[in-house]
Write an enzyme that holds these catalytic residues in place. Structure first.
Site, PDB file in Angstrom:
ATOM      1  CB  THR A  25     -10.181  -0.244  78.432  1.00  0.00           C
ATOM      2  OG1 THR A  25     -11.074   0.034  77.355  1.00  0.00           O
ATOM      3  CG2 THR A  25      -8.857  -0.749  77.885  1.00  0.00           C
ATOM      4  CG  HIS A 177     -17.883   3.327  73.599  1.00  0.00           C
ATOM      5  ND1 HIS A 177     -18.323   4.546  74.078  1.00  0.00           N
ATOM      6  CD2 HIS A 177     -16.760   3.036  74.310  1.00  0.00           C
ATOM      7  CE1 HIS A 177     -17.505   4.966  75.030  1.00  0.00           C
ATOM      8  NE2 HIS A 177     -16.545   4.066  75.192  1.00  0.00           N
ATOM      9  CG  ASN A 180     -16.288   7.867  77.559  1.00  0.00           C
ATOM     10  OD1 ASN A 180     -17.048   8.767  77.922  1.00  0.00           O
ATOM     11  ND2 ASN A 180     -16.178   6.740  78.237  1.00  0.00           N
ATOM     12  CE1 TYR A 182     -11.291   5.990  72.988  1.00  0.00           C
ATOM     13  CE2 TYR A 182     -13.201   5.427  74.311  1.00  0.00           C
ATOM     14  CZ  TYR A 182     -11.841   5.618  74.201  1.00  0.00           C
ATOM     15  OH  TYR A 182     -11.015   5.460  75.289  1.00  0.00           O
ATOM     16  CG  ASN A 234     -16.970  12.826  78.203  1.00  0.00           C
ATOM     17  OD1 ASN A 234     -16.676  13.147  77.065  1.00  0.00           O
ATOM     18  ND2 ASN A 234     -16.965  11.566  78.605  1.00  0.00           N
TER      19      ASN A 234
END
Length: 361
Positions: A25, A177, A180, A182, A234
């Protein structure tokens, strides 16, 4: 034995080498539109075997951060077309990363983008801890709306529609995606997904949303043009998982779909990499858990030893548009100015020189 500098076929994607530009991003969209600087930025980095774009929201409510691009309107498709043409003219291969941020968003960001002050959505009405950037500075995350059954179906449809638009815009494929913190990751997480229906509870239920999104996108554009990114354990986005049980199950199910690749973020639990490598019969792109930039060039050896089929780099691609050339030559690598990573103009974006363009001492 293959090396990182040899070509690779991943589904229908043809990579000139096995060094991938990871999604990053940059918050430089004009509203939700990529700009001429965006086209320059990616074209400068077309030496990568594969470029994965910054996260692109498949719907207005899927936007998380300020000034991030979308792929759900005709105007966005036209703007992305200029980007893909520039990359292809430079000989590159590029996929659009479709990123719905779920509860990691803020009404101020969708309002600034011209879509109204939309409340973020998630698998459950559970607020993420922490704060998010907005046009007026950091603000606490807000309580998301829990997606209804109909809204889940609509969101899956949004991913498929965005994938079709990506192909219309000239992308070679898409990356879903699922990492992370989302939306897809939120469905996987035990603390973000408190549902008691078929979308929550057991690992088999919590992987369902990710699988259905992958099936829908593959059905829309072909599995051979569809990749997915995962990041076991993570913790980003305030996520907690039973990752040892969940990810082998998820990857084994994804493997049956014949996707172009799995892009694995290793940083959460590197011990999962060989486990998931065995569960995945297709192309594996690895973003390894090397802590410091000084260690990152050693990633290329992970192709030669069979740990992965390709490796991805993020920050080094910001400051080294010719990263592949530098790695192949063992040349010095520039470090990025992370103070210019997000927002702003061309500075810290398109003004990093190639090795060939630097003055001779």
């Amino acid at each position: 034995m293959s090396t990182a500098f040899e070509p690779l076929a991943a589904g229908s994607l043809r990579l000139r080498n096995r060094i991938v530009m990871a999604p990053m991003t940059r918050s430089r969209a004009d509203g939700t539109l990529p700009t001429s600087d965006t086209a320059t930025y990616y074209a400068q980095r077309a030496g990568a075997g594969l470029i994965v774009t910054e996260g692109i929201q498949p719907s207005a409510v899927g936007q998380g951060y300020p000034s991030t691009p979308g792929l759900h309107t005709a105007e966005q498709v036209e703007a992305w077309g200029a980007v893909t043409r520039a990359v292809h003219a430079a000989g590159g291969t590029v996929v659009a990363q479709l990123m719905h941020t779920g509860r990691i968003g803020h009404p101020a960001n969708t309002e600034a983008a011209g879509h109204g002050a939309l409340t973020p959505v998630g698998p459950s009405a559970v607020r993420a801890r922490g704060q998010i950037f907005t046009p007026t500075g950091l603000q606490d995350h807000v309580d998301p709306d829990e997606l209804t059954e109909d809204q889940i179906a609509g969101t899956i449809g949004d991913f498929a529609a965005a994938a079709r638009l990506a192909i219309t815009a000239g992308f070679d494929g898409v990356e879903i995606h699922g990492a992370n913190g989302y939306l897809l990751h939120q469905f996987l997480a035990t603390n973000a997904n408190l549902r008691t229906d078929d979308w929550g509870g057991s690992p088999a239920n919590r992987i369902r949303f990710t699988l259905e999104v992958a099936r829908a996108v593959a059905g829309a554009i072909g599995a051979d043009r569809t990749g997915i990114r995962l990041s076991p354990a993570n913790g980003l986005g305030d996520t907690v998982e039973d990752h040892v049980a969940l990810y082998p199950l998820l990857v084994a199910e994804l493997d049956t779909l014949g996707l172009a690749y799995l892009h694995l973020v290793e940083a959460g639990d590197p011990s999962m990499t060989p486990v998931l490598r065995r569960a995945w019969s297709g192309t594996l792109i690895l973003n390894p858990a090397h802590a410091g930039l000084a260690d990152h060039p050693t990633r290329v050896g992970l192709v030669a030893d069979g740990t992965a089929d390709a490796v991805s780099f993020a920050r080094l691609f910001i400051s080294n548009p010719d990263l592949v050339t530098r790695l192949a030559a063992g040349a010095p690598l520039a470090e990025p100015d992370l103070g210019k990573a997000y927002g702003g103009d061309h500075r810290g974006y398109t003004d990093y020189p190639t090795l060939a363009a630097q003055p001779v001492a």
